[in-house]
Motif scaffolding. Structure first.
Motif, PDB file in Angstrom:
ATOM      1  N   ALA A   1       0.665  -1.030   0.014  1.00 37.15           N
ATOM      2  CA  ALA A   1      -0.063  -0.057  -0.048  1.00 37.15           C
ATOM      3  C   ALA A   1       1.038   1.195  -0.144  1.00 37.15           C
ATOM      4  N   LEU A   2       0.674   2.111  -1.104  1.00 38.77           N
ATOM      5  CA  LEU A   2       1.588   3.294  -1.068  1.00 38.77           C
ATOM      6  C   LEU A   2       0.549   4.456  -1.241  1.00 38.77           C
ATOM      7  N   SER A   3       0.871   5.428  -0.569  1.00 39.44           N
ATOM      8  CA  SER A   3      -0.308   6.690  -0.607  1.00 39.44           C
ATOM      9  C   SER A   3       0.510   8.025  -0.884  1.00 39.44           C
TER      10      SER A   3
ATOM     11  N   GLY B   1      -4.317   9.909  -3.333  1.00 37.22           N
ATOM     12  CA  GLY B   1      -3.761   9.019  -4.402  1.00 37.22           C
ATOM     13  C   GLY B   1      -3.337   7.948  -3.513  1.00 37.22           C
ATOM     14  N   GLY B   2      -3.308   6.889  -4.354  1.00 35.31           N
ATOM     15  CA  GLY B   2      -2.502   5.496  -4.011  1.00 35.31           C
ATOM     16  C   GLY B   2      -2.553   4.483  -4.833  1.00 35.31           C
ATOM     17  N   LEU B   3      -1.762   3.387  -4.223  1.00 36.68           N
ATOM     18  CA  LEU B   3      -1.339   2.138  -4.985  1.00 36.68           C
ATOM     19  C   LEU B   3      -1.951   1.073  -4.166  1.00 36.68           C
ATOM     20  N   ILE B   4      -2.670   0.080  -4.443  1.00 33.10           N
ATOM     21  CA  ILE B   4      -2.780  -1.063  -3.899  1.00 33.10           C
ATOM     22  C   ILE B   4      -2.226  -2.349  -4.643  1.00 33.10           C
ATOM     23  N   GLY B   5      -1.348  -3.059  -3.860  1.00 35.90           N
ATOM     24  CA  GLY B   5      -1.036  -4.114  -4.876  1.00 35.90           C
ATOM     25  C   GLY B   5      -0.585  -5.360  -3.935  1.00 35.90           C
TER      26      GLY B   5
ATOM     27  N   TRP C   1      -5.133   5.174  -8.027  1.00 34.31           N
ATOM     28  CA  TRP C   1      -6.008   6.383  -8.178  1.00 34.31           C
ATOM     29  C   TRP C   1      -5.166   7.258  -7.486  1.00 34.31           C
ATOM     30  N   ILE C   2      -5.498   8.569  -8.467  1.00 39.13           N
ATOM     31  CA  ILE C   2      -4.902   9.948  -8.062  1.00 39.13           C
ATOM     32  C   ILE C   2      -6.272  10.792  -8.247  1.00 39.13           C
ATOM     33  N   ASP C   3      -6.347  11.804  -7.134  1.00 33.36           N
ATOM     34  CA  ASP C   3      -7.513  12.645  -7.143  1.00 33.36           C
ATOM     35  C   ASP C   3      -7.396  13.551  -8.077  1.00 33.36           C
ATOM     36  N   GLU C   4      -8.412  14.024  -8.745  1.00 29.06           N
ATOM     37  CA  GLU C   4      -8.406  14.664  -9.970  1.00 29.06           C
ATOM     38  C   GLU C   4      -7.453  16.122  -9.569  1.00 29.06           C
ATOM     39  N   SER C   5      -7.499  16.629  -8.585  1.00 31.83           N
ATOM     40  CA  SER C   5      -6.984  17.851  -8.123  1.00 31.83           C
ATOM     41  C   SER C   5      -5.199  17.662  -8.225  1.00 31.83           C
ATOM     42  N   HIS C   6      -4.801  16.400  -8.076  1.00 32.70           N
ATOM     43  CA  HIS C   6      -3.240  15.840  -8.313  1.00 32.70           C
ATOM     44  C   HIS C   6      -2.800  15.325  -9.543  1.00 32.70           C
ATOM     45  N   ARG C   7      -3.806  15.361 -10.418  1.00 28.88           N
ATOM     46  CA  ARG C   7      -3.428  14.507 -11.657  1.00 28.88           C
ATOM     47  C   ARG C   7      -2.552  15.388 -12.547  1.00 28.88           C
TER      48      ARG C   7
ATOM     49  N   HIS D   1       2.460  12.145 -10.280  1.00 31.91           N
ATOM     50  CA  HIS D   1       2.549  11.365  -8.913  1.00 31.91           C
ATOM     51  C   HIS D   1       2.051   9.869  -9.290  1.00 31.91           C
ATOM     52  N   GLY D   2       1.234   9.699 -10.462  1.00 30.65           N
ATOM     53  CA  GLY D   2       0.809   8.193 -10.792  1.00 30.65           C
ATOM     54  C   GLY D   2       2.094   7.573 -11.318  1.00 30.65           C
ATOM     55  N   GLU D   3       2.868   8.244 -12.101  1.00 24.55           N
ATOM     56  CA  GLU D   3       4.266   7.502 -12.480  1.00 24.55           C
ATOM     57  C   GLU D   3       5.053   7.266 -11.221  1.00 24.55           C
ATOM     58  N   ALA D   4       5.237   8.127 -10.460  1.00 22.13           N
ATOM     59  CA  ALA D   4       5.962   8.145  -8.889  1.00 22.13           C
ATOM     60  C   ALA D   4       5.373   7.131  -8.160  1.00 22.13           C
ATOM     61  N   LEU D   5       4.102   6.748  -8.144  1.00 25.08           N
ATOM     62  CA  LEU D   5       3.662   5.705  -7.443  1.00 25.08           C
ATOM     63  C   LEU D   5       4.058   4.193  -7.957  1.00 25.08           C
ATOM     64  N   VAL D   6       3.697   4.341  -9.359  1.00 18.27           N
ATOM     65  CA  VAL D   6       4.061   2.961 -10.173  1.00 18.27           C
ATOM     66  C   VAL D   6       5.830   2.495  -9.878  1.00 18.27           C
TER      67      VAL D   6
END
Length: 138
Positions: free
Chosen positions: A38-40, A50-54, A67-73, A77-82
């Motif tokens: 779990a990453l947030s 936002g966060g990533l669950i795996g 998931w990334i909240d629309e205000s932070h897309r 951040h998505g690339e960083a979480l992955v």
């Protein structure tokens, strides 16, 4: 003699099926060695934006949710979480990552990160949409 029936105790049935399937799989490919991930992404107030669950299992990471909240897309951040998930997977000896995303979500996002399509199912979750499956070797 065996009979088929619809069960009202879903939890007990699931437990029995998981135990049986886990034993079968472990006898053929070794123990699952499951480790949740779990990453947030949190804002300055500590609210999860936002966060990533795996799950790390066997020699793979399965990304279940991102998931990334629309205000932070659009800020990376998505690339960083992955990337953090992939780093964690490598540290645990994973050989690859796999995931699924719906056409209403982000099927164009993952190829930019090196993920290869490995399947598409039409009319999911409803007619006119698709679910896309991706994998990436680490």
């Amino acid at each position: 003699m065996a009979t088929l029936q619809r069960e009202s105790d879903v939890a007990a049935t699931r437990e029995a099926v998981v135990a049986g399937l886990s034993a079968y799989n472990a006898a053929r490919v070794g123990p699952r060695n499951s480790l949740p991930l779990a990453l947030s992404l949190r804002d300055d107030a500590g609210v999860i934006m936002g966060g990533l669950i795996g799950e790390l299992k066997w020699q793979w990471l399965h990304i279940d949710l991102l998931w990334i909240d629309e205000s932070h897309r659009g800020a990376g951040h998505g690339e960083a979480l992955v990337a953090l998930a992939e780093t964690t997977a490598r540290e645990h000896g994973a050989r690859g990552v796999y995931l699924s995303t719906m056409s209403i979500q982000a099927p164009q996002f993952y190829p930019r990160l090196g993920y290869k399509p490995c399947g598409v199912m039409e009319d999911y979750p409803v007619a006119g949409h698709r679910i896309h499956h991706f994998a990436k070797a680490l």
